[in-house]
Design an enzyme around this catalytic site. Structure first.
Site, PDB file in Angstrom:
ATOM      1  N   CYS A  81      37.212  17.086  50.227  1.00 61.05           N
ATOM      2  CA  CYS A  81      38.488  17.464  49.607  1.00 61.05           C
ATOM      3  C   CYS A  81      39.217  16.221  49.088  1.00 61.05           C
ATOM      4  O   CYS A  81      38.786  15.633  48.104  1.00 61.05           O
ATOM      5  CB  CYS A  81      39.325  18.293  50.570  1.00 61.05           C
ATOM      6  SG  CYS A  81      40.663  19.190  49.743  1.00 61.05           S
ATOM      7  N   HIS A 173      35.939  21.895  53.061  1.00 63.52           N
ATOM      8  CA  HIS A 173      36.162  21.325  54.398  1.00 63.52           C
ATOM      9  C   HIS A 173      35.107  21.839  55.381  1.00 63.52           C
ATOM     10  O   HIS A 173      35.357  22.827  56.080  1.00 63.52           O
ATOM     11  CB  HIS A 173      37.543  21.736  54.923  1.00 63.52           C
ATOM     12  CG  HIS A 173      38.691  21.114  54.220  1.00 63.52           C
ATOM     13  ND1 HIS A 173      39.312  19.974  54.667  1.00 63.52           N
ATOM     14  CD2 HIS A 173      39.333  21.486  53.094  1.00 63.52           C
ATOM     15  CE1 HIS A 173      40.304  19.656  53.848  1.00 63.52           C
ATOM     16  NE2 HIS A 173      40.339  20.556  52.883  1.00 63.52           N
ATOM     17  N   GLU A 175      34.315  20.654  58.154  1.00 56.31           N
ATOM     18  CA  GLU A 175      34.735  20.413  59.541  1.00 56.31           C
ATOM     19  C   GLU A 175      35.502  21.592  60.128  1.00 56.31           C
ATOM     20  O   GLU A 175      35.714  21.629  61.346  1.00 56.31           O
ATOM     21  CB  GLU A 175      35.599  19.138  59.608  1.00 56.31           C
ATOM     22  CG  GLU A 175      37.033  19.264  59.117  1.00 56.31           C
ATOM     23  CD  GLU A 175      37.167  19.188  57.597  1.00 56.31           C
ATOM     24  OE1 GLU A 175      36.140  19.167  56.901  1.00 56.31           O
ATOM     25  OE2 GLU A 175      38.316  19.156  57.120  1.00 56.31           O
TER      26      GLU A 175
END
Length: 199
Positions: A81, A173, A175
Site C-alpha cells: 500500500c 495489505h 498482513e
C-alpha cells in the site's frame, strides 16, 4: 542462508502485523527505525500507512537517504500500500514535497481506488503466489511500469502487484488476512538474493 533477518520499517502502519507474518515464515523479524538497525537486516518491509506522512517521518528519523542507499546497493524490499508508493520512482496525486525511496521503475497513483469509505476486499491471482484474499484500503494502483518490472497481479483491471528484481510491491495489505503466502514469497526472494551474493 537460514532464518534471514528481515526488518519492518517502524515509522507508521501495521508494523506488528508484518512482524508476526514474517516470523511465521521463518524469518528473524525486527522493527527498524534507525540507520544502524537498517544496517543489520537482510531485507526490509515497508508497511502501509499514509505515504506523505511516511515521507515526512523518514526525513525526520534520518531514514530517507539510508533506505534509498541500501535499496540501490541491492537490499531486498517489499512495500505494501503506502509502502508500494514509497518504492515508486514517480507518484501521481502526491504532495509536491513528497519523497520516495524509489527502486521500482513505475508510476503509482496515490489513493487511486478512492477514499477510506471505498475500501474493499476481493480475490486476486498473484503470479508465483496463487489466489489471495486481498484487502485494499485507500489503495494506490500502478499506472506505468518500466522495462524489467514484472506485473504479478491485477484487480479491477488495474496493476496491484509488481516485482523488479528483489523489490516487491503490492497495493493491498496481506498482513491483515492471516494468509502468509505473500510474506513467504518475499522471504524466498531475500534468501535467494543472499545465496546468489554468496556464490
Amino acid at each position: 542462508m537460514t532464518d534471514p533477518v528481515i526488518g519492518v520499517l517502524a515509522l507508521q502502519g501495521d508494523v506488528r502485523e508484518h512482524l508476526r507474518m514474517l516470523g511465521e515464515c521463518g524469518a528473524q523479524a525486527r522493527s527498524v527505525r534507525r540507520p544502524e538497525e537498517l544496517a543489520e537486516v537482510d531485507g526490509l518491509v515497508i508497511p502501509g500507512g499514509e505515504s506523505t506522512t511516511m515521507s515526512r517521518l523518514a526525513e525526520e528519523f534520518g531514514m530517507l537517504e539510508p533506505v534509498r542507499d541500501q535499496i540501490k546497493r541491492g537490499l531486498p524490499a517489499y512495500g505494501s500500500c503506502a509502502g508500494m508508493i514509497m518504492l515508486a520512482q514517480t507518484v501521481e496525486d502526491g504532495r509536491p514535497d513528497q519523497q520516495t525511496f524509489g527502486g521500482i521503475d513505475m508510476t503509482v497513483r496515490r489513493n487511486a481506488f478512492g477514499r477510506q469509505v471505498d475500501s474493499f476486499e476481493t480475490d486476486t491471482d498473484i503470479d508465483g503466489v496463487g489466489r489471495l484474499r486481498t484487502v485494499f484500503i485507500r489503495a494506490p494502483w500502478v499506472e506505468r511500469t518500466g522495462t524489467g518490472v514484472d506485473v504479478l497481479g491485477r484487480a479491477a483491471g488495474k496493476i496491484v502487484a509488481v516485482r523488479q528484481g528483489n523489490l516487491l510491491a503490492t497495493a493491498f495489505h496481506p498482513e491483515l488476512t492471516g494468509d502468509s503466502r505473500m510474506h513467504r514469497f518475499f522471504v524466498t526472494l531475500v534468501v535467494a538474493g543472499a545465496t546468489s551474493t554468496e556464490e
